[in-house]
Enzyme design. Structure first.
Site, PDB file in Angstrom:
ATOM      1  N   GLY A 162       0.791  -1.223   0.000  1.00  0.00           N
ATOM      2  CA  GLY A 162       0.000   0.000   0.000  1.00  0.00           C
ATOM      3  C   GLY A 162       0.822   1.270   0.000  1.00  0.00           C
ATOM      4  CB  CYS A 180      11.495   5.483  -5.180  1.00  0.00           C
ATOM      5  SG  CYS A 180      10.344   5.057  -3.854  1.00  0.00           S
TER       6      CYS A 180
END
Length: 216
Positions: A162, A180
């Protein structure tokens, strides 16, 4: 109906993953209620399916978990609200792209409750905050800091994993990875931005905006 669960104590990543997988299976096979789970983890790194090993700068700093969600390296730890969403995407239109966009919009709308404008950027997963007070990038563009990460997996059209939103984590803990896979922008939090927001404040705002994007 969606069950809301808030864990007060830190939850180990292994326990959280086992619970997510069990609940996702129960939603699909047994008609169990969908679940949105608010929690915090002890300090750790996770490597999504697109993670590059060179982006793990300090493998000894915290435990590292290889996970099946999309995305690259992320950090989880105290002061960060993790929101695991076990939702029936089949019952919500079978549109994965729209589902992810709804998760992004949910975060952005929640941040608006605190006077923040979040942005989605092509090629950069998550939600970003513009930082015009910082020096510009070499190309003259405004620097942006990431405040929320998003990574999901579907199993038989039920989502798990999530969102994570930085409330007041130790931002130095992000230095063990390239978050990321993006090195030319930074990471921020609600408190780092000067907002005296508590975890409870964020939880209330998230619950209040949820049904705009995920109606029963």
């Amino acid at each position: 109906m969606v069950e809301w669960r808030i864990s007060k104590d830190l939850v180990s990543y292994e326990d959280a993953l086992a619970e997510m997988e069990a609940r996702a299976a129960a939603i699909r096979n047994d008609g169990a209620e969908e679940l949105v789970w608010f929690l915090e983890h002890p300090p750790l790194y996770t490597a999504g399916t697109s993670a590059k090993r060179e982006d793990l700068k300090d493998a000894e700093r915290f435990p590292v978990f290889d996970v099946s969600r999309g995305g690259q390296y992320t950090y989880h730890g105290p002061g960060q609200r993790v929101i695991y969403t076990m939702l029936d995407v089949a019952a919500r239109g079978r549109d994965v792209r729209r589902f992810v966009q709804d998760l992004e919009a949910w975060v952005i709308t929640t941040l608006e409750e605190f006077g923040l404008t979040g942005h989605i950027r092509d090629g950069r997963v998550g939600v970003w905050i513009e930082r015009p007070e910082k020096p510009t990038l070499p190309d003259g563009s405004i620097r942006e800091d990431k405040i929320a990460a998003i990574g999901i997996r579907l199993r038989k059209w039920v989502s798990f994993h999530g969102i994570s939103i930085n409330v007041e984590p130790d931002l130095e803990h992000f230095e063990g990875i390239v978050p990321c896979g993006i090195s030319d922008h930074g990471v921020t939090s609600l408190v780092d931005l000067g907002l005296p927001v508590t975890m409870v404040d964020l939880d209330v705002a998230l619950q209040g905006t949820f049904e705009r994007f995920f109606p029963d």
